[in-house]
Design a protein around this motif. Structure first.
Motif, PDB file in Angstrom:
ATOM      1  N   SER A 148       0.762  -0.901  -0.018  1.00 45.12           N
ATOM      2  CA  SER A 148       0.337  -0.210  -0.110  1.00 45.12           C
ATOM      3  C   SER A 148       0.733   1.549   0.210  1.00 45.12           C
ATOM      4  N   PHE A 149       0.271   2.432   0.407  1.00 44.86           N
ATOM      5  CA  PHE A 149       0.789   3.782   0.012  1.00 44.86           C
ATOM      6  C   PHE A 149       0.532   4.397   1.533  1.00 44.86           C
ATOM      7  N   THR A 150       2.214   5.327   1.095  1.00 44.58           N
ATOM      8  CA  THR A 150       2.258   6.408   2.437  1.00 44.58           C
ATOM      9  C   THR A 150       0.831   7.200   2.360  1.00 44.58           C
ATOM     10  N   ARG A 151       0.533   7.815   3.534  1.00 44.88           N
ATOM     11  CA  ARG A 151      -0.675   7.833   3.307  1.00 44.88           C
ATOM     12  C   ARG A 151      -1.970   7.025   3.417  1.00 44.88           C
ATOM     13  N   GLY A 152      -2.416   6.046   2.847  1.00 48.52           N
ATOM     14  CA  GLY A 152      -2.996   5.672   2.388  1.00 48.52           C
ATOM     15  C   GLY A 152      -4.102   5.226   3.216  1.00 48.52           C
ATOM     16  N   PHE A 153      -5.817   4.996   3.502  1.00 54.55           N
ATOM     17  CA  PHE A 153      -6.510   4.632   4.122  1.00 54.55           C
ATOM     18  C   PHE A 153      -7.865   2.971   3.705  1.00 54.55           C
ATOM     19  N   HIS A 154      -7.086   1.991   4.393  1.00 53.57           N
ATOM     20  CA  HIS A 154      -8.221   0.974   3.685  1.00 53.57           C
ATOM     21  C   HIS A 154      -8.774   0.224   4.820  1.00 53.57           C
ATOM     22  N   GLY A 155      -9.022   1.022   5.952  1.00 59.55           N
ATOM     23  CA  GLY A 155      -9.787   0.229   6.908  1.00 59.55           C
ATOM     24  C   GLY A 155      -9.154   0.030   8.394  1.00 59.55           C
ATOM     25  N   THR A 157     -10.029  -2.653   9.938  1.00 60.19           N
ATOM     26  CA  THR A 157      -9.536  -4.521  10.588  1.00 60.19           C
ATOM     27  C   THR A 157      -8.092  -3.883  10.915  1.00 60.19           C
ATOM     28  N   LEU A 158      -7.652  -5.648  11.260  1.00 56.27           N
ATOM     29  CA  LEU A 158      -5.960  -5.990  11.188  1.00 56.27           C
ATOM     30  C   LEU A 158      -5.652  -5.569  10.113  1.00 56.27           C
ATOM     31  N   LEU A 159      -6.190  -6.673   8.840  1.00 57.16           N
ATOM     32  CA  LEU A 159      -5.617  -5.694   7.512  1.00 57.16           C
ATOM     33  C   LEU A 159      -5.698  -4.304   6.852  1.00 57.16           C
ATOM     34  N   GLY A 160      -6.676  -4.409   7.543  1.00 61.83           N
ATOM     35  CA  GLY A 160      -6.902  -2.564   6.931  1.00 61.83           C
ATOM     36  C   GLY A 160      -5.766  -2.071   7.981  1.00 61.83           C
ATOM     37  N   SER A 162      -3.403  -2.262   9.129  1.00 67.15           N
ATOM     38  CA  SER A 162      -1.932  -2.735   8.309  1.00 67.15           C
ATOM     39  C   SER A 162      -1.353  -1.297   7.606  1.00 67.15           C
ATOM     40  N   LEU A 163      -2.737  -1.863   6.378  1.00 69.19           N
ATOM     41  CA  LEU A 163      -2.220  -0.859   4.662  1.00 69.19           C
ATOM     42  C   LEU A 163      -2.669   0.448   4.929  1.00 69.19           C
ATOM     43  N   THR A 164      -2.965   0.467   6.033  1.00 72.40           N
ATOM     44  CA  THR A 164      -3.459   2.174   6.865  1.00 72.40           C
ATOM     45  C   THR A 164      -1.933   2.826   7.006  1.00 72.40           C
ATOM     46  N   SER A 165      -1.900   4.315   6.260  1.00 71.32           N
ATOM     47  CA  SER A 165      -0.608   4.296   6.897  1.00 71.32           C
ATOM     48  C   SER A 165      -0.821   5.442   7.944  1.00 71.32           C
ATOM     49  N   LYS A 166      -2.143   6.115   8.543  1.00 71.78           N
ATOM     50  CA  LYS A 166      -2.151   7.081   9.686  1.00 71.78           C
ATOM     51  C   LYS A 166      -2.298   6.382  11.260  1.00 71.78           C
ATOM     52  N   VAL A 167      -1.054   6.984  11.551  1.00 73.94           N
ATOM     53  CA  VAL A 167      -1.034   5.836  12.921  1.00 73.94           C
ATOM     54  C   VAL A 167      -2.003   6.631  13.657  1.00 73.94           C
ATOM     55  N   LYS A 168      -2.183   7.801  14.202  1.00 70.12           N
ATOM     56  CA  LYS A 168      -2.839   8.285  15.210  1.00 70.12           C
ATOM     57  C   LYS A 168      -4.405   8.966  14.168  1.00 70.12           C
ATOM     58  N   TYR A 170      -5.727   5.977  13.919  1.00 68.45           N
ATOM     59  CA  TYR A 170      -6.298   4.896  13.576  1.00 68.45           C
ATOM     60  C   TYR A 170      -5.414   2.883  14.052  1.00 68.45           C
ATOM     61  N   LYS A 171      -4.250   3.519  14.612  1.00 72.93           N
ATOM     62  CA  LYS A 171      -3.299   2.557  14.730  1.00 72.93           C
ATOM     63  C   LYS A 171      -2.679   2.524  16.241  1.00 72.93           C
ATOM     64  N   PHE A 172      -2.544   3.532  16.439  1.00 68.84           N
ATOM     65  CA  PHE A 172      -1.859   3.585  17.513  1.00 68.84           C
ATOM     66  C   PHE A 172      -1.686   2.743  18.745  1.00 68.84           C
ATOM     67  N   GLN A 173      -1.140   1.674  19.287  1.00 69.17           N
ATOM     68  CA  GLN A 173      -1.255   0.705  20.415  1.00 69.17           C
ATOM     69  C   GLN A 173      -1.714   0.062  19.689  1.00 69.17           C
ATOM     70  N   MET A 174      -2.622  -1.182  18.998  1.00 64.47           N
ATOM     71  CA  MET A 174      -3.058  -1.421  18.125  1.00 64.47           C
ATOM     72  C   MET A 174      -2.486  -2.962  17.323  1.00 64.47           C
ATOM     73  N   GLY A 175      -1.416  -2.661  17.224  1.00 66.48           N
ATOM     74  CA  GLY A 175      -0.136  -3.784  17.122  1.00 66.48           C
ATOM     75  C   GLY A 175      -0.400  -5.006  17.780  1.00 66.48           C
ATOM     76  N   PRO A 176       0.381  -6.193  17.266  1.00 68.20           N
ATOM     77  CA  PRO A 176       1.387  -6.308  16.012  1.00 68.20           C
ATOM     78  C   PRO A 176       0.342  -6.203  14.809  1.00 68.20           C
ATOM     79  N   PHE A 177       0.548  -5.292  14.102  1.00 70.63           N
ATOM     80  CA  PHE A 177      -0.034  -5.921  12.826  1.00 70.63           C
ATOM     81  C   PHE A 177       0.341  -7.057  11.767  1.00 70.63           C
ATOM     82  N   ALA A 178      -0.377  -6.704  10.130  1.00 72.54           N
ATOM     83  CA  ALA A 178      -0.697  -8.183   9.381  1.00 72.54           C
ATOM     84  C   ALA A 178       0.882  -8.618   9.176  1.00 72.54           C
TER      85      ALA A 178
END
Length: 454
Positions: A148-155, A157-160, A162-168, A170-178
């Motif tokens: 995927s690409f920097t700044r992209g958003f794909h959801g 879910t765990l895989l979503g 993982s593909l999404t680029s914005k940490v806060k 959407y992802k902060f303290q939610m890892g580990p990722f796919a």
């Protein structure tokens, strides 16, 4: 400015008493992590208008985050849903099949880019569409890697995630990722190096991707590249056409599938039914949702028939995937978009929005860039002294506009981009009134002593 507010009401008493009571109940019963952009409880919605429980009326420039391109409660969709309600609600397509599922698959195969044989499958959300597109790509290629690409958003879910680029947030303290997910650089023309033309910058970014396949992920192990033709949550960033075509060409050279995530760009928003057409590509797989069914939860993966047929029966699907109600709503939406040529309307809207704010740029240097494709438009707000992202100022514009009856959203990794996602059925009068209110807000902020340095 003497704006005659024909379509909005409200004022300094927001939120109203009924709204405040519901906010109090929401605080007690709903999880904090379910975010809300505005103190707004909707009682009724029609076209491009929202009415809250206190009777205040708003122009909707957010469109349920790009979900209601066909407008709120289109009569054709409401009629189709009522008719379906009298027949059956749900049988699960895996158990008892129904014609609307097949009809929608046929229609999407017809209207998506390319004349090759296509098939479709349906789920409930955009994230589920992304998950299933990845499963199909991996099954077809026998490879694990997804780029995927920097700044992209794909959801979310765990895989979503993982593909999404914005940490806060959407992802902060939610890892580990796919695993086997990689991020390549996506162009940001507004921030390209000084002295570099857009075409030179595009060539540079394509070369970066070629190097990426040498340094980060071997192409023989990459199943697919997933790209938003115009980045949504990332800031409504429109890449150069030559960049998209360059990535598409590299994918072809290495047997990598190209997945176009058109969840936000699809269904007329960018001035064509699908943005991929504008960039001159025919994706192997496409993920669709949001405005597919005027807000009814349904999503799709559409792609080359041989690829869609790679999974065996039972390997993709879901209990509620492609519900009868979602299918009939989607068919009614597509028919309306074709009959009324809403993609052409999106082009008209885009010209009005970009023209209005382009003319304001010299007056308000906090407007760093006005950009967009069709009606998928945005203004990037910056600190006029330093050029740094103007997150707080963008928030002020959005908050003040809401107080005057216009619902807006931000975007971008710095949340300093104000995006426009008004329904494509909005009238010229409604659109111009909303734009005038935003201009009024900019003028008021400009006049404040703290912002005189503009």
């Amino acid at each position: 400015m003497g704006i005659a507010r024909q379509f909005v009401t409200g004022g300094t008493d927001l939120p109203g008493p009924k709204t405040q009571a519901l906010i109090d109940r929401r605080q007690q019963a709903v999880a904090k992590g379910v975010g809300n952009n505005h103190p707004l409880f909707v009682q009724k919605a029609e076209g491009a208008l929202l009415v809250d429980v206190d009777g205040n009326q708003y122009l909707d420039f957010a469109g349920a985050i790009g979900t209601v391109n066909a407008g709120h409660c289109p009569p054709e969709v409401v009629e189709a849903l009522h008719k379906q309600l009298d027949q059956y609600l749900h049988t699960c397509f895996h158990v008892g099949m129904y014609e609307p599922y097949v009809a929608l698959a046929e229609k999407l195969a017809q209207i998506t880019p390319g004349t090759h044989a296509k098939k479709a499958m349906f789920m409930n959300s955009g994230a589920e569409a992304v998950e299933n597109a990845v499963k199909i790509a991996r099954k077809y290629t026998g490879r694990p890697g997804i780029v995927s690409f920097t700044r992209g958003f794909h959801g979310r879910t765990l895989l979503g995630m993982s593909l999404t680029s914005k940490v806060k947030p959407y992802k902060f303290q939610m890892g580990p990722f796919a695993p086997a997910t990689y991020k390549a650089q996506f162009p940001y023309p507004y921030q390209r190096p000084a002295g570099m033309t857009e075409e030179e910058y595009s060539e540079f970014c394509v070369k970066q991707f070629e190097d990426f396949l040498l340094t980060e992920a071997a192409p023989e192990e990459v199943a697919a590249v997933i790209m938003e033709p115009v980045q949504g949550e990332g800031g409504f960033i429109v890449p150069p056409e030559s960049f998209v075509q360059g990535i598409y060409r590299i994918c072809r050279e290495h047997g990598i599938l190209f997945i176009a995530d058109e969840i936000q760009t699809g269904f007329g928003r960018t001035g064509e039914m699908f943005a991929s057409t504008i960039f001159g590509i025919e994706p192997d797989l496409m993920t669709l949702s949001k405005s597919l069914a005027a807000g009814f939860p349904i999503s799709a993966v559409v792609g080359r028939a041989e690829m869609m047929d790679a999974p065996n029966p039972g390997e993709i699907g879901g209990t509620y995937g492609g519900s009868p109600l979602g299918c009939v709503a989607a068919l009614a939406v597509i028919e309306k978009m074709e009959r009324e040529d809403l993609p052409a309307r999106a082009r008209e809207m885009g010209e009005m929005i970009r023209g209005r704010f382009g003319a304001l740029q010299p007056k308000y240097p906090c407007i760093g860039e006005v950009r967009g494709l069709g009606a998928m438009c945005a203004i990037e707000i910056i600190d006029p002294k330093t050029g740094a992202p103007g997150k707080e100022l963008a928030a002020q514009v959005i908050q003040s506009s809401f107080g005057k009856g216009v619902v807006l959203l931000s975007a971008g990794v710095h949340s300093n981009v104000i995006r426009f996602l008004a329904p494509l059925v909005i009238s010229d009068e409604q659109l111009q009134e909303g734009l005038s209110i935003i201009e009024e807000v900019l003028e008021e902020l400009h006049a404040e002593s703290a912002l005189k340095q503009w």
